[in-house]
Design a protein around this motif. Structure first.
Motif, PDB file in Angstrom:
ATOM      1  N   GLY A 175       0.834  -1.196   0.000  1.00 27.48           N
ATOM      2  CA  GLY A 175       0.000   0.000   0.000  1.00 27.48           C
ATOM      3  C   GLY A 175       0.864   1.240   0.000  1.00 27.48           C
ATOM      4  N   PHE A 176       0.236   2.372  -0.058  1.00 32.27           N
ATOM      5  CA  PHE A 176       0.946   3.641  -0.079  1.00 32.27           C
ATOM      6  C   PHE A 176       1.679   3.899   1.227  1.00 32.27           C
ATOM      7  N   MET A 177       2.685   4.785   1.175  1.00 31.28           N
ATOM      8  CA  MET A 177       3.375   5.221   2.386  1.00 31.28           C
ATOM      9  C   MET A 177       2.344   5.792   3.364  1.00 31.28           C
ATOM     10  N   GLY A 178       2.501   5.456   4.622  1.00 34.62           N
ATOM     11  CA  GLY A 178       1.618   5.995   5.642  1.00 34.62           C
ATOM     12  C   GLY A 178       0.243   5.356   5.700  1.00 34.62           C
ATOM     13  N   ALA A 179       0.039   4.273   4.963  1.00 37.81           N
ATOM     14  CA  ALA A 179      -1.280   3.624   4.932  1.00 37.81           C
ATOM     15  C   ALA A 179      -1.543   2.766   6.166  1.00 37.81           C
ATOM     16  N   GLY A 180      -0.509   2.482   6.946  1.00 34.00           N
ATOM     17  CA  GLY A 180      -0.689   1.681   8.156  1.00 34.00           C
ATOM     18  C   GLY A 180      -0.188   0.254   8.046  1.00 34.00           C
ATOM     19  N   LYS A 181       0.620  -0.033   7.035  1.00 29.34           N
ATOM     20  CA  LYS A 181       1.114  -1.412   6.844  1.00 29.34           C
ATOM     21  C   LYS A 181       1.893  -1.904   8.058  1.00 29.34           C
ATOM     22  N   THR A 182       2.771  -1.080   8.584  1.00 22.46           N
ATOM     23  CA  THR A 182       3.584  -1.486   9.737  1.00 22.46           C
ATOM     24  C   THR A 182       2.722  -1.622  10.986  1.00 22.46           C
ATOM     25  N   HIS A 183       1.901  -0.647  11.237  1.00 19.16           N
ATOM     26  CA  HIS A 183       1.039  -0.691  12.429  1.00 19.16           C
ATOM     27  C   HIS A 183       0.162  -1.940  12.429  1.00 19.16           C
ATOM     28  N   TRP A 184      -0.580  -2.137  11.351  1.00 12.10           N
ATOM     29  CA  TRP A 184      -1.501  -3.270  11.299  1.00 12.10           C
ATOM     30  C   TRP A 184      -0.771  -4.594  11.147  1.00 12.10           C
ATOM     31  N   GLY A 185       0.373  -4.576  10.466  1.00  7.35           N
ATOM     32  CA  GLY A 185       1.166  -5.798  10.344  1.00  7.35           C
ATOM     33  C   GLY A 185       1.622  -6.309  11.697  1.00  7.35           C
ATOM     34  N   LYS A 186       2.070  -5.388  12.553  1.00 10.40           N
ATOM     35  CA  LYS A 186       2.494  -5.770  13.904  1.00 10.40           C
ATOM     36  C   LYS A 186       1.320  -6.315  14.706  1.00 10.40           C
ATOM     37  N   GLN A 187       0.163  -5.680  14.568  1.00  8.20           N
ATOM     38  CA  GLN A 187      -1.029  -6.125  15.288  1.00  8.20           C
ATOM     39  C   GLN A 187      -1.433  -7.539  14.874  1.00  8.20           C
ATOM     40  N   VAL A 188      -1.493  -7.761  13.575  1.00 11.20           N
ATOM     41  CA  VAL A 188      -1.909  -9.070  13.059  1.00 11.20           C
ATOM     42  C   VAL A 188      -0.872 -10.133  13.406  1.00 11.20           C
ATOM     43  N   ALA A 189       0.405  -9.808  13.255  1.00  7.82           N
ATOM     44  CA  ALA A 189       1.465 -10.772  13.586  1.00  7.82           C
ATOM     45  C   ALA A 189       1.393 -11.178  15.051  1.00  7.82           C
ATOM     46  N   ASN A 190       1.186 -10.214  15.914  1.00  2.00           N
ATOM     47  CA  ASN A 190       1.076 -10.501  17.346  1.00  2.00           C
ATOM     48  C   ASN A 190      -0.121 -11.408  17.620  1.00  2.00           C
ATOM     49  N   ARG A 191      -1.228 -11.094  17.025  1.00  2.00           N
ATOM     50  CA  ARG A 191      -2.450 -11.881  17.246  1.00  2.00           C
ATOM     51  C   ARG A 191      -2.305 -13.302  16.699  1.00  2.00           C
ATOM     52  N   MET A 192      -1.606 -13.445  15.561  1.00  2.00           N
ATOM     53  CA  MET A 192      -1.470 -14.761  14.930  1.00  2.00           C
ATOM     54  C   MET A 192      -0.229 -15.518  15.417  1.00  2.00           C
ATOM     55  N   GLY A 193       0.621 -14.858  16.198  1.00  2.00           N
ATOM     56  CA  GLY A 193       1.831 -15.504  16.682  1.00  2.00           C
ATOM     57  C   GLY A 193       2.865 -15.728  15.584  1.00  2.00           C
ATOM     58  N   LEU A 194       2.906 -14.810  14.623  1.00  2.00           N
ATOM     59  CA  LEU A 194       3.846 -14.918  13.501  1.00  2.00           C
ATOM     60  C   LEU A 194       4.916 -13.842  13.600  1.00  2.00           C
ATOM     61  N   PRO A 195       6.093 -14.108  13.041  1.00  5.48           N
ATOM     62  CA  PRO A 195       7.105 -13.059  12.988  1.00  5.48           C
ATOM     63  C   PRO A 195       6.655 -11.934  12.056  1.00  5.48           C
ATOM     64  N   PHE A 196       7.040 -10.705  12.387  1.00  4.07           N
ATOM     65  CA  PHE A 196       6.729  -9.544  11.562  1.00  4.07           C
ATOM     66  C   PHE A 196       8.025  -8.907  11.092  1.00  4.07           C
ATOM     67  N   HIS A 197       8.048  -8.525   9.823  1.00  3.49           N
ATOM     68  CA  HIS A 197       9.216  -7.848   9.255  1.00  3.49           C
ATOM     69  C   HIS A 197       8.753  -6.654   8.435  1.00  3.49           C
ATOM     70  N   ASP A 198       9.426  -5.537   8.611  1.00  4.25           N
ATOM     71  CA  ASP A 198       9.168  -4.335   7.831  1.00  4.25           C
ATOM     72  C   ASP A 198      10.376  -4.105   6.932  1.00  4.25           C
ATOM     73  N   LEU A 199      10.189  -4.193   5.620  1.00  6.90           N
ATOM     74  CA  LEU A 199      11.317  -4.061   4.689  1.00  6.90           C
ATOM     75  C   LEU A 199      12.054  -2.746   4.873  1.00  6.90           C
ATOM     76  N   ASP A 200      11.327  -1.648   4.995  1.00  3.20           N
ATOM     77  CA  ASP A 200      11.983  -0.350   5.154  1.00  3.20           C
ATOM     78  C   ASP A 200      12.839  -0.318   6.415  1.00  3.20           C
TER      79      ASP A 200
END
Length: 85
Positions: free
Chosen positions: A7-32
């Motif tokens: 998605g676009f910059m500032g769309a919330g990919k990192t924020h929501w990715g961390k939330q979903v990863a935590n809930r699902m028990g999966l590792p989270f990685h942010d390319l940037d």
């Protein structure tokens, strides 16, 4: 399972990715974030010092490394990743 957030910059990919990863028990990685840590400078400085082509190559290599080393994860891709991969 691999989930790629795009998605676009500032769309919330990192924020929501961390939330979903935590809930699902999966590792989270942010390319940037990974590229900034690897290069020791901001994305703006990487673009200024080396250009966009250099950054896109680093982004591609980082994504390939992540996919090779883990089976299940959530990855927040940079805003331009889908256009250059």
């Amino acid at each position: 399972m691999r989930i790629f957030l795009i998605g676009f910059m500032g769309a919330g990919k990192t924020h929501w990715g961390k939330q979903v990863a935590n809930r699902m028990g999966l590792p989270f990685h942010d390319l940037d974030e990974l590229i900034v840590a690897q290069e020791g400078k901001s994305i703006a400085d990487i673009f200024t010092d080396h250009g966009e082509e250099y950054f896109r190559l680093a982004e591609k290599q980082m994504l390939e490394e992540l996919v090779e080393r883990e089976d299940s994860m959530i990855i927040s891709c940079g805003g331009g990743t889908p256009c250059f991969f």
